[in-house]
Design a protein around this motif. Sequence first.
Motif, PDB file in Angstrom:
ATOM      1  N   ASP A   1     -55.189 -42.395  11.414  1.00  0.00           N
ATOM      2  CA  ASP A   1     -55.483 -41.357  12.403  1.00  0.00           C
ATOM      3  C   ASP A   1     -56.958 -40.955  12.345  1.00  0.00           C
ATOM      4  OD1 ASP A   1     -52.881 -41.273  13.269  1.00  0.00           O
ATOM      5  OD2 ASP A   1     -52.310 -39.605  11.960  1.00  0.00           O
TER       6      ASP A   1
ATOM      7  N   SER B   1     -55.798 -42.868  17.795  1.00  0.00           N
ATOM      8  CA  SER B   1     -54.733 -41.936  17.424  1.00  0.00           C
ATOM      9  C   SER B   1     -55.389 -40.679  16.868  1.00  0.00           C
ATOM     10  CB  SER B   1     -53.824 -42.573  16.369  1.00  0.00           C
ATOM     11  OG  SER B   1     -52.892 -41.620  15.890  1.00  0.00           O
TER      12      SER B   1
ATOM     13  N   LEU C   1     -59.192 -32.265  26.547  1.00  0.00           N
ATOM     14  CA  LEU C   1     -58.458 -31.582  25.493  1.00  0.00           C
ATOM     15  C   LEU C   1     -57.393 -30.658  26.074  1.00  0.00           C
ATOM     16  CD1 LEU C   1     -61.360 -30.677  23.003  1.00  0.00           C
ATOM     17  CD2 LEU C   1     -59.758 -32.590  22.878  1.00  0.00           C
TER      18      LEU C   1
ATOM     19  N   ARG D   1     -58.982 -41.776  24.048  1.00  0.00           N
ATOM     20  CA  ARG D   1     -57.752 -42.343  24.600  1.00  0.00           C
ATOM     21  C   ARG D   1     -57.308 -43.592  23.862  1.00  0.00           C
ATOM     22  NH1 ARG D   1     -59.733 -41.405  30.814  1.00  0.00           N
ATOM     23  NH2 ARG D   1     -58.839 -39.306  31.099  1.00  0.00           N
TER      24      ARG D   1
ATOM     25  N   PRO E   1     -54.123 -37.053  16.433  1.00  0.00           N
ATOM     26  CA  PRO E   1     -53.067 -36.049  16.567  1.00  0.00           C
ATOM     27  C   PRO E   1     -53.580 -34.617  16.508  1.00  0.00           C
ATOM     28  CG  PRO E   1     -53.045 -36.993  14.362  1.00  0.00           C
ATOM     29  CD  PRO E   1     -54.045 -37.775  15.151  1.00  0.00           C
TER      30      PRO E   1
ATOM     31  N   HIS F   1     -51.969 -32.864  19.757  1.00  0.00           N
ATOM     32  CA  HIS F   1     -51.695 -33.778  20.867  1.00  0.00           C
ATOM     33  C   HIS F   1     -50.245 -33.632  21.324  1.00  0.00           C
ATOM     34  CE1 HIS F   1     -51.311 -37.582  23.109  1.00  0.00           C
ATOM     35  NE2 HIS F   1     -52.631 -37.478  23.243  1.00  0.00           N
ATOM     36  N   HIS F   2     -50.029 -33.713  22.635  1.00  0.00           N
ATOM     37  CA  HIS F   2     -48.676 -33.552  23.175  1.00  0.00           C
ATOM     38  C   HIS F   2     -47.730 -34.609  22.641  1.00  0.00           C
ATOM     39  CE1 HIS F   2     -49.713 -30.303  25.787  1.00  0.00           C
ATOM     40  NE2 HIS F   2     -50.589 -31.013  26.501  1.00  0.00           N
TER      41      HIS F   2
ATOM     42  N   GLU G   1     -54.518 -32.990  27.362  1.00  0.00           N
ATOM     43  CA  GLU G   1     -53.781 -33.816  26.403  1.00  0.00           C
ATOM     44  C   GLU G   1     -53.312 -33.062  25.155  1.00  0.00           C
ATOM     45  OE1 GLU G   1     -52.964 -36.931  26.931  1.00  0.00           O
ATOM     46  OE2 GLU G   1     -54.015 -37.050  28.863  1.00  0.00           O
ATOM     47  N   TYR G   2     -53.815 -31.846  24.930  1.00  0.00           N
ATOM     48  CA  TYR G   2     -53.502 -31.128  23.697  1.00  0.00           C
ATOM     49  C   TYR G   2     -52.988 -29.738  24.003  1.00  0.00           C
ATOM     50  CZ  TYR G   2     -55.994 -34.811  21.174  1.00  0.00           C
ATOM     51  OH  TYR G   2     -56.378 -36.016  20.658  1.00  0.00           O
TER      52      TYR G   2
END
Length: 581
Positions: A466, A514, A540, A511, A516, A563-564, A543-544
Amino acid sequence: MPDPPTSRPRQITCVLIAAALFLLSVILRYNSPEGAFGGLTDDHHFYATYGWQLLFGDLPDRDFSDPGFPLTIAISGALQVLERSVWPEYAFCVAALSFGTALTFLLAVRASGSIVVGLGAALFQFALLPRLYNYPKIIIYTVAIPALWAWIATPGRRRTWLVAGVTVFAALLRHDHGAYVGAAFGLVLIAMVDVPWRDRLRHGLLFGVATLVCLAPYLTYLQVNGGIVRHFDHALRWASTEQAKNPLVIPTPSWVPLTGTDANESTHTDWWNRAPFSVLDEHYYVWWTYWLFLLLPFVALVFLVVLRHTGPPYTRQAQLQILVLIALTAIVNIRLLRDNLGGRLADVSVLNAVLGAWVVAAVGRLVLSDRRWPVRMPVLVGLAARVALATTAAAVIVFTAAILTRTVAVVVRDSSLPRGFEAVMLDASRVTRDTERTWPLDMWTNETRGLIGLSKYLNACTAPADRILMVPFFPQVYGLAQRGFAGGRQDLRGGRSDSPEDQRLTVERLRRQSVPIVIGPPEGDMEELARDFPLITEHLRREYRDVGHYDVGDGLDFTLLVHHGASQVGTYEPLGLPCFH
């Protein structure tokens, strides 16, 4: 006069003294770590983390933006291949700075013709205590000066290629230094008034071709990995931002005696407080050293003109060698000395030490010469002028030594050198153990808050593959957590590479990776982030999700974005933060 030592015993003496200086510098610097995290400061982590990013499979320009120091990045990355800890970086930087001190001695001896003056110059350069991460600024000029001198002594194709290679070496360590070395060579060509313009043009063209040939592999790499134009556009904007954010503030002396309010320092340096120079503190150091460096090239130029008419014979070659040293010193002083002078004065220490050695020798020649000075004057007036010149030079040397003594005293104390060889070795073992154990985090077993707590959280609650995006400037966290930075960015400070093109590239990289967790800005600063980085902020927000504001102690607070697509698998109990590992 920059002539090498001639007799073999003298050469051997110089080499032995240089080796002794190297060893002494290693002992003093190695046993005096600069920062709390493995002996490295925050700014050092900023530079080193770019190199450590290579361990995650990333390459400069392709996966992250290189601000303009590719070879420095490569060195830091290569050192981590040897051992994944702070120790290789720390030991290499100490050795590089010590090597620079030894080379400064040899260059100062050659410039002054005196071993004693050369030794004083080397001790002066060491006493300025360059930061560990600034080793390129030391090594570059210990290599560039002799290369330029060698070319002036015997202009030719091989030595033109040598200067071109040194210029490229400097540019790869940091781009602007290559420009300074190249500019100095250009000034040499202009100053060679006794050489036909055709020959000077020929040398200049060969230098340009040689430089391009040496740079060709790097330029090819850039073009393949994002483009040459994009790289240098980013590097120039980064440099411009740094200059704008750190403008020069002319120092002024604070005429306040040293009070000894620092209990830790005064306890160990009582001998200093009893010394005749106890009124000299850091304010005087910055003020005095800055003006000393600023005026030194002009003073040297005056002496260079005067020595053409008096003293021993002074060849055109020797004049040109000193002239290029004066020019290079002036250029680098003007470009590098800006805000936070206390930490930047050492960056120009090599050039000023070598030039200062030549000036001291020039004073000696003027004072002791039996030839008439260029200006006609009565005998008594001439004698008074010589005495005044000698007295002024002695006063400058003594005052400079007095100011620097206090900073060196702290380093000597921390190195345990006054307590004997056994104490030095014990301290060296401790430093080695601490720098080798900085990673993994088992060294910090009792720490659960602040940067260590955040690093432990990221290490425990994210996967090794990550990436982490952090808005605040905490470069040491990446190393402690053993995680790579996301989006090709260490942080999201405003005004740094925030063009729409850069932001779109960051989003594109995010994108593909990874990521998270995002360590967002402190509470209430999200609007500032949106103003400086609107495209990244939009990504952000899309996506978050914001899971709250956290204060983990030691003045460290942030907004945690998740992150979703990340699934929580638990909670990191010491800080109460969600885990996604």
